[in-house]
Design a protein around this motif. Sequence first.
Motif, mmCIF file in Angstrom:
data_model
loop_
_atom_site.group_PDB
_atom_site.id
_atom_site.type_symbol
_atom_site.label_atom_id
_atom_site.label_comp_id
_atom_site.label_asym_id
_atom_site.label_seq_id
_atom_site.Cartn_x
_atom_site.Cartn_y
_atom_site.Cartn_z
ATOM 1 N N ALA A 378 0.816 -1.213 0.000
ATOM 2 C CA ALA A 378 0.000 0.000 0.000
ATOM 3 C C ALA A 378 0.852 1.267 0.000
ATOM 4 O O ALA A 378 0.349 2.356 -0.272
ATOM 5 C CB ALA A 378 -0.923 0.004 1.215
ATOM 6 N N ILE A 379 2.145 1.120 0.333
ATOM 7 C CA ILE A 379 3.033 2.281 0.415
ATOM 8 C C ILE A 379 3.769 2.443 -0.910
ATOM 9 O O ILE A 379 4.412 1.519 -1.405
ATOM 10 C CB ILE A 379 4.054 2.107 1.560
ATOM 11 N N SER A 380 3.661 3.611 -1.477
ATOM 12 C CA SER A 380 4.358 3.914 -2.721
ATOM 13 C C SER A 380 5.571 4.780 -2.395
ATOM 14 O O SER A 380 5.441 5.956 -2.048
ATOM 15 C CB SER A 380 3.418 4.653 -3.686
ATOM 16 N N GLY A 381 6.756 4.190 -2.452
ATOM 17 C CA GLY A 381 7.968 4.924 -2.132
ATOM 18 C C GLY A 381 8.325 4.797 -0.670
ATOM 19 O O GLY A 381 8.210 3.734 -0.059
ATOM 20 N N ILE A 382 8.730 5.930 -0.074
ATOM 21 C CA ILE A 382 9.149 5.939 1.326
ATOM 22 C C ILE A 382 7.926 5.960 2.238
ATOM 23 O O ILE A 382 6.973 6.687 1.998
ATOM 24 C CB ILE A 382 10.047 7.160 1.611
ATOM 25 N N GLY A 383 7.952 5.154 3.298
ATOM 26 C CA GLY A 383 6.859 5.110 4.265
ATOM 27 C C GLY A 383 7.244 4.312 5.481
ATOM 28 O O GLY A 383 8.399 3.903 5.626
ATOM 29 N N GLU A 384 6.284 4.105 6.331
ATOM 30 C CA GLU A 384 6.579 3.351 7.548
ATOM 31 C C GLU A 384 5.395 2.485 7.948
ATOM 32 O O GLU A 384 4.240 2.798 7.638
ATOM 33 C CB GLU A 384 6.958 4.286 8.707
ATOM 34 N N GLY A 406 -4.336 4.049 1.568
ATOM 35 C CA GLY A 406 -5.622 3.668 2.156
ATOM 36 C C GLY A 406 -6.505 2.882 1.218
ATOM 37 O O GLY A 406 -6.220 2.711 0.026
ATOM 38 N N ILE A 407 -7.603 2.390 1.775
ATOM 39 C CA ILE A 407 -8.590 1.605 1.021
ATOM 40 C C ILE A 407 -9.799 2.483 0.741
ATOM 41 O O ILE A 407 -10.260 3.228 1.604
ATOM 42 C CB ILE A 407 -9.028 0.361 1.829
ATOM 43 N N ARG A 408 -10.341 2.399 -0.452
ATOM 44 C CA ARG A 408 -11.512 3.206 -0.807
ATOM 45 C C ARG A 408 -12.687 2.876 0.115
ATOM 46 O O ARG A 408 -12.871 1.727 0.522
ATOM 47 C CB ARG A 408 -11.910 2.947 -2.260
ATOM 48 N N THR A 456 -7.846 5.633 5.786
ATOM 49 C CA THR A 456 -8.008 6.963 5.207
ATOM 50 C C THR A 456 -6.908 7.193 4.172
ATOM 51 O O THR A 456 -6.112 6.293 3.872
ATOM 52 C CB THR A 456 -7.931 8.049 6.298
ATOM 53 N N GLU A 457 -6.866 8.397 3.655
ATOM 54 C CA GLU A 457 -5.821 8.743 2.693
ATOM 55 C C GLU A 457 -4.441 8.749 3.341
ATOM 56 O O GLU A 457 -3.424 8.690 2.648
ATOM 57 C CB GLU A 457 -6.107 10.118 2.087
ATOM 58 N N LYS A 458 -4.395 8.807 4.679
ATOM 59 C CA LYS A 458 -3.117 8.850 5.380
ATOM 60 C C LYS A 458 -2.622 7.461 5.779
ATOM 61 O O LYS A 458 -1.526 7.333 6.306
ATOM 62 C CB LYS A 458 -3.244 9.721 6.635
ATOM 63 N N GLY A 459 -3.450 6.441 5.575
ATOM 64 C CA GLY A 459 -3.004 5.099 5.903
ATOM 65 C C GLY A 459 -4.125 4.194 6.380
ATOM 66 O O GLY A 459 -5.278 4.617 6.525
ATOM 67 N N THR A 460 -3.758 2.938 6.631
ATOM 68 C CA THR A 460 -4.717 1.913 7.038
ATOM 69 C C THR A 460 -4.230 1.251 8.320
ATOM 70 O O THR A 460 -3.024 1.058 8.509
ATOM 71 C CB THR A 460 -4.871 0.853 5.938
#
Length: 470
Positions: A378-384, A406-408, A456-460
Amino acid sequence: MLGKNKRVTLLSYWTSRYLLTLIIGLLIISFISALWIRHTTLENRLEMMEFMAEEMVNRITDVSMPGIPPNERVPDFAEDRFRIQNINPSMYIVNTDGKVISSNLPLKQGEQRIFSQLISGKDEIETFTSSENNQKYYSVKKKIVIDDELIGWILMVESKDKLTMVKQEYGQLAILIVGLALLGWWAIYFLSRRLAHPIKQVAEAAKQVQSGNYEINLSDHIKEKEVYELVSSFKQMAGRLEQLEKTRTELLAGVTHELKTPVTSISGLLQAVNDDVVTEQEAEEFIRMALVETTKMKTMVGDLLAFNSFAVGAVPVEISRLDVDNFMKDFTTQWKVIQEQSDVVVKLQLLHKKVMISADLVRLQQIMTNLLTNAEQAISGIGEITISLSEKGQYVSVLVKDSGSGIRIGEQAFIFERFFRGENKKYGIRGLGLGLPLSKMMAQSIKGDLYLVESTEKGTCFELLLLKEG
């Protein structure tokens, strides 16, 4: 048999049975009311006869009539005040010997003897049965006393049939009962129709869904809570069925596509080697690529077999005692080592104390692998990815949160459905959509569970509950 299996509408069923119950109830009420009317009418008319007898006594003993002997002070029986509505009782003035001095009706045979018996009784109101017509009679008697001397009696006699005879009251009762029956029938008809209408709509919608048409139109403007919940639940069920039908339709194409791709690749690579299109080092590279594709296909087939095995409860679960902090530290270390992508940081927040859980080590590793793999994808590029442990009653809560896209919202209700794949994964990442459903089954097999907390748009964030030991 045909009669027993015959179906009737809800409106007809409730209206007819309520009307039958209402009629039976009203008939019972009518019978009791008629008896009560007769009883009260009898009491009222006996009281009126007592009043008339008192009035006659007062007339005879009136001290304002000097010079007139008491036995000549006979009231005028034709006066209206000596009559009762609907009845005309026999009124007699008798002396102390029971001889009739005056009456409003001719004396009948045998009545003289009855009068003698009546004045000798103790009660003011007595009953007797006539030997002439075998009817029951009521008699009211009052003493005529002047200067403390008993000079005679006032007797009033009437049959029970006439004393209890009522016409107007029965008519009013009949009108009331018929009115209540019509009002009750109309009320239950209206209410049954109001209840049956949305249920009929749901039944029609169910036939529509059965035929494969999920575009149903049911009103939400329903006041009855239970009916509203029925309609609302049916609409949600129809929506889920529509989604599952789409998923089922896509399943064959998806599975075919996912399995066809590695098979085609393997076939092409091996065909090239077999035809000597590539040789030596290139041939070895082609064989290595074919082995990679074979491993991918083996993994997908293994997921299918594992899911079917868990679905029928054919996979044994070996429960053991695990220190949850130690397990999470070991697992995250191993998972980081085998990941090719280094842009994702995994943070671990432990309990920092020894807490034992009851779980199957292999299944728990599979669940965590699926969760972390999904989070990484679910993470595109850098994330945690953050793994947080906390105690929650008899469970240990493991929160797995990523910083992905996030999931729709429309897809969140279906993520634990088998073979469901969101739009973000459908064309970008290979798979059969069994990871989360399989993880939930495995969590439940060790007496835990798996939930989607939020997305949400910020994560799951997913929550895995693990049962504590003891």
